[in-house]
Each structure stands twice: as C-alpha cells, then as structure tokens.
Design a protein around this motif. Structure first.
Motif, PDB file in Angstrom:
ATOM      1  N   UNK A 182       0.827  -1.205   0.000  1.00 44.22           N
ATOM      2  CA  UNK A 182       0.000   0.000   0.000  1.00 44.22           C
ATOM      3  C   UNK A 182       0.863   1.256   0.000  1.00 44.22           C
ATOM      4  N   UNK A 183       1.916   1.256   0.810  1.00 43.62           N
ATOM      5  CA  UNK A 183       2.820   2.400   0.858  1.00 43.62           C
ATOM      6  C   UNK A 183       3.487   2.621  -0.496  1.00 43.62           C
ATOM      7  N   UNK A 184       3.844   1.520  -1.172  1.00 46.19           N
ATOM      8  CA  UNK A 184       4.487   1.617  -2.480  1.00 46.19           C
ATOM      9  C   UNK A 184       3.553   2.289  -3.487  1.00 46.19           C
ATOM     10  N   UNK A 185       2.298   1.853  -3.526  1.00 47.79           N
ATOM     11  CA  UNK A 185       1.351   2.412  -4.483  1.00 47.79           C
ATOM     12  C   UNK A 185       1.030   3.872  -4.172  1.00 47.79           C
ATOM     13  N   UNK A 186       0.884   4.200  -2.893  1.00 54.60           N
ATOM     14  CA  UNK A 186       0.588   5.580  -2.524  1.00 54.60           C
ATOM     15  C   UNK A 186       1.732   6.515  -2.888  1.00 54.60           C
TER      16      UNK A 186
END
Length: 515
Positions: A182-186
């Motif tokens: 999730x952090x990567x996509x955000x």
C-alpha cells in the motif's frame, strides 16, 4: 589526537582545563555539575541540574552541527519549533541518552570512539579521514566555542550510544506485506486529480465588525493583546577588514581566531570588579555602536544579517548585561544591555486595528471553510450516485481544475529519473494536493483543506496500477525506508517515556547558551 587550547574567559578556562585533564574517563565518570553555581534549572532523576551543566549541554548542539552529526542533532532536538526549543530539547535529551545508555550497559571503547570520530563529515577529504582537516578544526574552531578535542570524542561516544539504543529498539519492528504494498502504491503510482479552489478574498466582507464583536474579542484575548518587549543595546564589533573578508581557507580561520582571542580578552576585562562597558571599550581603543529600540520580531537594522545577535540581546538581563562573544559572518560581537521596555497590555482602543483585522480574517476563513465543506459533501454524494466529476461540479456550482498526472514521489527506486517540471509550472499548493490525493481511493473526495491562500477540495479520478515487477524492484529500498520511519517513531516514543521517567517537565524552559 591533537589538543590545542585557546584563551577564553576565566570561568570557561577553568572548566575546559578540567575537561581536558579528565578526557575519556570524564565521559563515564561525570562531575556532579549540580554542585557548581547556584542556578538550578530543573531536576533529572531527583538530581539538581545546574545552569552550568544545562548550558554546556545546549552548546554541544552547535558543535554537533559543525561536526556534521546530523542524526544526533535531529534525534535529540525532536519536536523543536524554534532554535530555543532545539537547544532545550538537546540539553535534556542528551542527559536522557547518556543515563539510559549507561543503564543498558552501552560503553563505547576508546578505539570505537576514535573510529567514530574518523567518520565525521567535518574531517572528510576526498580520500576519507583527513588528519589536516581534523587538526585545523581542533586548532581553530573549538577555541571560540570554549571546547577542546575532548568534546569531539564525547559527542562521538554519544552518537555510538544513540545508534545502539535505536538498534535495540528496532529489533521488535516489523512490516506487514500488505502495508508495504500500500505504501508503495501511494508513493509511486501516478494519480489523475481534479481540484476545486476557494480564494479567501472572494469571501471577505467589507462590513466592519460591530463594537460588541470588538469588545468580546478584546475580553477573550486580553492576554495576547500586548505590546512587544523592546531592547536597546550597545555592541562592540571584532570584525574582519574589507581586505580580510576576501580571505578563504586557513588564512581566514587564523584571522578569525585572533579576533576570537581579542573578544575573549575583552570579556575578561569586563569581569573585573566594577568594570564599566564604555571604559573597557576605551581601554581597548574601540568605539561601541548603539541600536535603537527593537523587538524580537523586528530586530534593529544593525542585526539584520545575524539572527544570533538579536537572540543574544533578549537573553541579557540587568544583572547580567554583557553577552558572551557572538559569532557573526565576519567576526564576533559583544553586546551590552542599555534598556528594557517590558511588554504591557494594550487598551481596547489601542488594540482595535489589530482586533478588526483579526475578526475580518476569521470571518473570511469561516465563510470559505463553510462553503468548502458544503461543496466537498455535495461532490461526494453525487459521485457516489454515479455522476461524473464534471456533472457533480456543475451541480455544486463550482469549477474543477484538472492537473497533469503526478506521483507523490516522481521516480521509483531502480527506475530511470524523469526530468522534473520547472517550479513555475507547478500548481500552487501542490504539496497540500499531493498529500491529500495520496490517501484517497479512486473516485473519492477529500475533506476541505485550509491553504495559505484560502482552501481546496481534492478529487482523485484514478490511480495508476503498478505491477509486481516494479514492486519487487523497489522492495529492498521500501523495507529499509519503512523500518527507518517506524524506528524513528519507536525511538521518539521511548525518548518521551524516558524523559517522563527522569522527571523532566515539558514546561521547563531554561535559557540556552547564546554562543
């Protein structure tokens, strides 16, 4: 390592001599500074902390900065909102770090400290550790601060303790796979975003507030409606000549060291019983300069190039009217307090212009926030009902601005960097927009956001889908960064808990050393 002492005024000279004699052993077997001097600034684990100890710790922050000890300085000044806060936090947190390191049995060896000193940025040349750079720093930079090489070794030991404490704390930190993804996509997925802007001036009212509103504001803000305290000082400059200002490198450092010695001689003369500032200046064949009345917010023009001078002026008192030498861009200044005009409450009529301006601004902010929240709610409802963003905006009576696709961070780890747009092409309030958009799901609407010029509402139209290959390429970097971020949070929580256990009051605001 080299130890070269420079002249300083009597009290610091005695203090530094003790430090040099004790050297490394002093770090682990500290003198009880609570017995020196009468000024107590607080308690640490039921031990009285003297002004001498506190000021020495706060001055070590300047040395850490000059040595390039970024991690130590940042971690021990956490939460500081001003330079004064930074000195205060560093002084107390340094005591916490040393005490807790000792409790955990962390004791760097002499060889470990020496190795740590060699890693400091201040001593790095093109081939690594530069002994000449180290020697120049010891010879010329430490004296004006009242320090010797012992303090370099001391801070190097502190940095080792900090790293080991954080390593112990980080042992229990883990990262769930779904959180990492999730952090990567955000962070790295490009987003298509629409923005609705609200300008504060569009909601400004020409009607002045009523007298009742002014009275009500005055009654509830009396404590804030005051004049600023003013100061007036004399000062002596020990500065470079126009020719000397052209010097660089070692020649410039040598001239500055001579000026520091002269300033310290002046301070010694001021410490003589019955010494008068003007008479001492005459003895040294110097002519004091004098400021007009000035405030912290608006320093005298003579101090426009050095915030440290204005800060030092507001540390002075009638009992201690003379400052230590304050380093400036081209030398050293010594200040002498002439007059203090304390802050005093304003009458309602004196404060009226300030109150009217505050009420107008408050009314404008409330009006734009009301409209912004109303629009955000309407857009959210219409999008959920299946309308397009264009249809929803028309129904809400607002215009949307479509922004070029962007990511929170432009280039993922391992990818080829793309040219960044010129600043002039970047949308106003872009940082607000990026942060708001990164936490939204496609098709959702942010809450109303206050900005410098009014406010805005952000709509995330869609977010780019990043494949598994891109994620795997970035995984190592993401894990390290996330572990570091979580580790910092754990460390700050630990530091806050240890401060509380030590009995350090958050309200304590001792005066930091000005030099």
């Amino acid at each position: 390592m080299i130890t070269v002492m420079r002249k300083h005024h009597k009290i610091l000279m005695i203090f530094i001599t003790i430090l040099v004699c004790i050297s490394f052993s002093w770090y682990w077997n500290r003198t009880d500074f609570s017995t020196i001097g009468n000024g107590a600034v607080g308690k640490f684990h039921d031990r009285v902390v003297s002004q001498v100890e506190y000021q020495r710790n706060s001055r070590l922050l300047r040395l850490a900065g000059q040595l390039g000890m970024r991690e130590l300085a940042q971690d021990l000044t956490a939460g500081a909102q001003s330079e004064s806060d930074a000195f205060q936090n560093f002084a107390w947190n340094l005591m916490v770090l040393r005490y807790e390191g000792n409790q955990l049995g962390i004791e760097p060896t002499t060889s470990e400290i020496a190795d740590e000193v060699k890693t400091l940025p201040a001593f790095h040349g093109k081939d690594g550790f530069d002994l000449t750079a180290y020697g120049n720093f010891v010879d010329h930079a430490l004296g004006p601060m009242g320090f010797s090489q012992a303090e370099i070794e001391e801070l190097a030991a502190d940095q080792i303790v900090l790293k080991r404490v954080k390593k112990i704390l980080n042992a229990g930190v883990s990262i769930p796979e779904n959180e990492l993804r999730k952090d990567f996509e955000q962070a790295y997925a490009k987003m298509d975003v629409s923005v609705v802007r609200f300008r504060a001036e569009d909601f400004a009212k020409d009607t002045p507030p009523s007298d009742d509103e002014v009275t009500k504001y005055f009654d509830s803000h009396k404590a804030e409606l005051k004049t600023d305290e003013t100061r007036k000082v004399k000062f002596i400059e020990f500065g470079l000549t126009d020719e000397q200002k052209k010097l660089t490198g070692r020649p410039r450092v040598e001239v500055l060291q001579k000026l520091a010695d002269q300033a310290n001689d002046f301070i010694e003369a001021l410490q003589a019983k019955g010494a008068d500032f003007d008479q001492v200046a005459a003895k040294f064949q110097l002519t004091p300069k004098q400021t007009g009345e000035f405030t912290k917010a608006k320093p005298d023009p003579a101090f426009s190039e050095s915030a440290a001078l204005a800060q030092a002026a507001f540390v002075l008192t009638k009992e201690t009217p003379n400052s230590e030498p304050v380093q400036t861009k081209d030398g050293f200044d010594i200040l002498h307090l002439i007059d203090v005009q304390p802050s005093h409450p304003l009458t309602k009529e004196d404060a009226r212009p300030q109150i009217v301006e505050a009420l107008k601004k408050q009314a404008s902010q409330e009006a734009v926030a009301t409209k912004g929240n109303e629009v955000a709610r309407k857009l959210r409802e219409d999008l959920q009902s299946g309308k397009t963003i264009e249809q929803a905006a028309t129904d809400a009576g607002v215009k949307t601005e479509k922004l070029p696709p962007f990511a929170l961070i432009d280039t993922p780890p391992g990818a080829t960097p793309t040219p960044k747009p010129e600043k002039k092409d970047e949308s106003p309030d872009m940082e607000y927009i990026k942060q708001a958009a990164s936490s939204l799901s496609p098709g959702s609407v942010s809450d109303y956001l206050n900005t410098t010029h009014g406010g805005l509402v952000v709509v995330l139209d869609k977010r780019e889908e990043l494949g598994p290959a891109a994620f795997e390429k970035a995984r190592g970097f993401l894990e390290d960064r996330t572990l570091d971020n979580k580790g910092e949070i754990v460390f700050y929580q630990w530091l806050r808990d240890r401060r509380h256990a030590a009995g350090i009051s958050e309200a304590e605001q001792p005066t930091p050393a000005a030099g």
